[in-house]
Design a protein around this motif. Structure first.
Motif, PDB file in Angstrom:
ATOM      1  N   PRO A   1       0.845  -1.196   0.000  1.00 32.00           N
ATOM      2  CA  PRO A   1       0.000   0.000   0.000  1.00 32.00           C
ATOM      3  C   PRO A   1       0.881   1.247   0.000  1.00 32.00           C
ATOM      4  O   PRO A   1       1.882   1.303   0.701  1.00 32.00           O
ATOM      5  CB  PRO A   1      -0.793  -0.118   1.304  1.00 32.00           C
ATOM      6  N   LEU A   2       0.509   2.231  -0.809  1.00 29.99           N
ATOM      7  CA  LEU A   2       1.339   3.433  -0.862  1.00 29.99           C
ATOM      8  C   LEU A   2       0.506   4.684  -1.088  1.00 29.99           C
ATOM      9  O   LEU A   2      -0.630   4.635  -1.521  1.00 29.99           O
ATOM     10  CB  LEU A   2       2.437   3.314  -1.926  1.00 29.99           C
ATOM     11  N   ASP A   3       1.115   5.822  -0.759  1.00 38.83           N
ATOM     12  CA  ASP A   3       0.557   7.145  -1.007  1.00 38.83           C
ATOM     13  C   ASP A   3       1.524   7.882  -1.916  1.00 38.83           C
ATOM     14  O   ASP A   3       2.745   7.759  -1.746  1.00 38.83           O
ATOM     15  CB  ASP A   3       0.416   7.957   0.290  1.00 38.83           C
ATOM     16  N   ILE A   4       0.992   8.660  -2.855  1.00 42.14           N
ATOM     17  CA  ILE A   4       1.822   9.516  -3.700  1.00 42.14           C
ATOM     18  C   ILE A   4       1.312  10.941  -3.529  1.00 42.14           C
ATOM     19  O   ILE A   4       0.136  11.205  -3.769  1.00 42.14           O
ATOM     20  CB  ILE A   4       1.769   9.094  -5.182  1.00 42.14           C
ATOM     21  N   LEU A   5       2.205  11.839  -3.116  1.00 44.33           N
ATOM     22  CA  LEU A   5       1.844  13.233  -2.889  1.00 44.33           C
ATOM     23  C   LEU A   5       2.638  14.132  -3.826  1.00 44.33           C
ATOM     24  O   LEU A   5       3.802  13.846  -4.117  1.00 44.33           O
ATOM     25  CB  LEU A   5       2.150  13.642  -1.442  1.00 44.33           C
ATOM     26  N   ASP A   6       2.032  15.219  -4.256  1.00 46.52           N
ATOM     27  CA  ASP A   6       2.707  16.215  -5.084  1.00 46.52           C
ATOM     28  C   ASP A   6       3.042  17.389  -4.181  1.00 46.52           C
ATOM     29  O   ASP A   6       2.148  18.079  -3.683  1.00 46.52           O
ATOM     30  CB  ASP A   6       1.797  16.662  -6.232  1.00 46.52           C
ATOM     31  N   THR A   7       4.340  17.627  -3.926  1.00 48.83           N
ATOM     32  CA  THR A   7       4.760  18.718  -3.052  1.00 48.83           C
ATOM     33  C   THR A   7       5.117  19.977  -3.830  1.00 48.83           C
ATOM     34  O   THR A   7       5.587  20.937  -3.241  1.00 48.83           O
ATOM     35  CB  THR A   7       5.974  18.296  -2.195  1.00 48.83           C
TER      36      THR A   7
ATOM     37  N   SER B   1       2.496   3.771 -12.394  1.00 46.28           N
ATOM     38  CA  SER B   1       2.915   4.786 -13.368  1.00 46.28           C
ATOM     39  C   SER B   1       2.922   6.128 -12.664  1.00 46.28           C
ATOM     40  O   SER B   1       1.932   6.510 -12.028  1.00 46.28           O
ATOM     41  CB  SER B   1       1.950   4.835 -14.544  1.00 46.28           C
ATOM     42  N   LEU B   2       4.025   6.832 -12.799  1.00 38.42           N
ATOM     43  CA  LEU B   2       4.123   8.161 -12.202  1.00 38.42           C
ATOM     44  C   LEU B   2       3.379   9.160 -13.085  1.00 38.42           C
ATOM     45  O   LEU B   2       3.409   9.052 -14.312  1.00 38.42           O
ATOM     46  CB  LEU B   2       5.591   8.565 -12.045  1.00 38.42           C
TER      47      LEU B   2
ATOM     48  N   GLY C   1       9.227   0.678   9.341  1.00 35.24           N
ATOM     49  CA  GLY C   1       8.415  -0.031   8.375  1.00 35.24           C
ATOM     50  C   GLY C   1       7.777   0.838   7.309  1.00 35.24           C
ATOM     51  O   GLY C   1       6.949   0.367   6.545  1.00 35.24           O
ATOM     52  N   VAL C   2       8.148   2.125   7.248  1.00 34.08           N
ATOM     53  CA  VAL C   2       7.598   3.030   6.241  1.00 34.08           C
ATOM     54  C   VAL C   2       8.736   3.546   5.368  1.00 34.08           C
ATOM     55  O   VAL C   2       9.694   4.136   5.868  1.00 34.08           O
ATOM     56  CB  VAL C   2       6.845   4.215   6.885  1.00 34.08           C
ATOM     57  N   LEU C   3       8.619   3.307   4.079  1.00 33.39           N
ATOM     58  CA  LEU C   3       9.579   3.803   3.103  1.00 33.39           C
ATOM     59  C   LEU C   3       9.089   5.160   2.607  1.00 33.39           C
ATOM     60  O   LEU C   3       7.937   5.301   2.204  1.00 33.39           O
ATOM     61  CB  LEU C   3       9.685   2.842   1.920  1.00 33.39           C
ATOM     62  N   THR C   4       9.951   6.177   2.670  1.00 34.37           N
ATOM     63  CA  THR C   4       9.625   7.501   2.150  1.00 34.37           C
ATOM     64  C   THR C   4      10.585   7.798   1.016  1.00 34.37           C
ATOM     65  O   THR C   4      11.795   7.820   1.207  1.00 34.37           O
ATOM     66  CB  THR C   4       9.749   8.578   3.248  1.00 34.37           C
ATOM     67  N   LEU C   5      10.037   8.003  -0.156  1.00 30.19           N
ATOM     68  CA  LEU C   5      10.819   8.217  -1.364  1.00 30.19           C
ATOM     69  C   LEU C   5      10.494   9.602  -1.923  1.00 30.19           C
ATOM     70  O   LEU C   5       9.332   9.931  -2.131  1.00 30.19           O
ATOM     71  CB  LEU C   5      10.465   7.139  -2.384  1.00 30.19           C
ATOM     72  N   THR C   6      11.534  10.416  -2.126  1.00 31.11           N
ATOM     73  CA  THR C   6      11.356  11.740  -2.707  1.00 31.11           C
ATOM     74  C   THR C   6      11.913  11.713  -4.129  1.00 31.11           C
ATOM     75  O   THR C   6      13.093  11.442  -4.326  1.00 31.11           O
ATOM     76  CB  THR C   6      12.096  12.816  -1.877  1.00 31.11           C
ATOM     77  N   LEU C   7      11.035  11.997  -5.101  1.00 30.38           N
ATOM     78  CA  LEU C   7      11.410  11.996  -6.512  1.00 30.38           C
ATOM     79  C   LEU C   7      11.261  13.413  -7.056  1.00 30.38           C
ATOM     80  O   LEU C   7      10.131  13.869  -7.290  1.00 30.38           O
ATOM     81  CB  LEU C   7      10.499  11.047  -7.299  1.00 30.38           C
TER      82      LEU C   7
ATOM     83  N   ALA D   1       8.534  18.154  -6.081  1.00 25.98           N
ATOM     84  CA  ALA D   1       8.847  16.723  -6.113  1.00 25.98           C
ATOM     85  C   ALA D   1       7.587  15.899  -5.869  1.00 25.98           C
ATOM     86  O   ALA D   1       6.562  16.424  -5.430  1.00 25.98           O
ATOM     87  CB  ALA D   1       9.891  16.390  -5.051  1.00 25.98           C
ATOM     88  N   LEU D   2       7.699  14.610  -6.166  1.00 26.83           N
ATOM     89  CA  LEU D   2       6.681  13.647  -5.789  1.00 26.83           C
ATOM     90  C   LEU D   2       7.185  12.935  -4.542  1.00 26.83           C
ATOM     91  O   LEU D   2       8.347  12.523  -4.469  1.00 26.83           O
ATOM     92  CB  LEU D   2       6.446  12.626  -6.901  1.00 26.83           C
ATOM     93  N   LEU D   3       6.317  12.797  -3.560  1.00 24.74           N
ATOM     94  CA  LEU D   3       6.660  12.121  -2.314  1.00 24.74           C
ATOM     95  C   LEU D   3       5.866  10.825  -2.261  1.00 24.74           C
ATOM     96  O   LEU D   3       4.642  10.838  -2.352  1.00 24.74           O
ATOM     97  CB  LEU D   3       6.322  13.015  -1.119  1.00 24.74           C
ATOM     98  N   VAL D   4       6.570   9.705  -2.150  1.00 23.23           N
ATOM     99  CA  VAL D   4       5.933   8.386  -2.121  1.00 23.23           C
ATOM    100  C   VAL D   4       6.193   7.779  -0.755  1.00 23.23           C
ATOM    101  O   VAL D   4       7.341   7.723  -0.304  1.00 23.23           O
ATOM    102  CB  VAL D   4       6.507   7.466  -3.225  1.00 23.23           C
TER     103      VAL D   4
END
Length: 153
Positions: A45-51, A109-110, A126-132, A54-57
């Motif tokens: 399960p994941l969340d994708i945010l637009d900051t 798909s981004l 247990g939470v992965l935070t990815l900044t793209l 960047a995109l924050l996943v």
């Protein structure tokens, strides 16, 4: 007379559903035993945010260590894979053994181009935070407005 010839195609499905429910609740069969290939990889399960820049996943990976996570970006596809190895207890006998080695996987798909070479990933609790960071071509640009039109020569 009409009752003898009535036909209800869904009554058999209801009986089958009740029988399967009784088997599952009785502990005879687990859902993953019915479809082992479908249950062998758990969807993350994941969340994708637009900051803005960047995109924050954020992805939930319970019990996974950061060394067991692989993140790839290819074109507009983000793929997160992780594994949870099986724990073996020495000197003990399992009375019930339901926690197996598990593979987690998610590919999405981004919504826009990103600069994957500048991506940052952090893993905590247990939470992965990815900044793209967004690609320069998709970032909003501010255009200044001059008060006078420049004269042409």
């Amino acid at each position: 007379m009409a009752d003898k010839f009535s036909f209800d195609p869904f009554s058999d499905f209801a009986n089958y559903r009740d029988a399967v429910r009784q088997m599952l609740e009785g502990g005879w069969v687990l859902p993953r035993d019915l479809m082992p290939s479908a249950m062998s990889a758990i969807v993350i399960p994941l969340d994708i945010l637009d900051t803005g820049a960047a995109l924050l996943v954020r992805a939930s990976l319970p019990g996974v260590q950061s060394d067991d996570v692989v993140i790839t970006v290819l074109g507009d596809a983000l793929t997160i894979k992780a594994s949870l190895p099986e724990e073996a207890e020495k000197g003990a006998t399992y009375l019930r053994h339901e926690r197996k080695a598990t593979q987690f996987v998610r590919s999405v798909s981004l919504p826009m181009a990103v600069e994957s070479d500048r991506a940052e990933a952090f893993f905590k609790d247990g939470v992965l935070t990815l900044t793209l960071p967004k690609a320069e071509s998709v970032r909003p640009r501010v255009i200044r407005v001059a008060s006078d039109k420049p004269q042409q020569e």
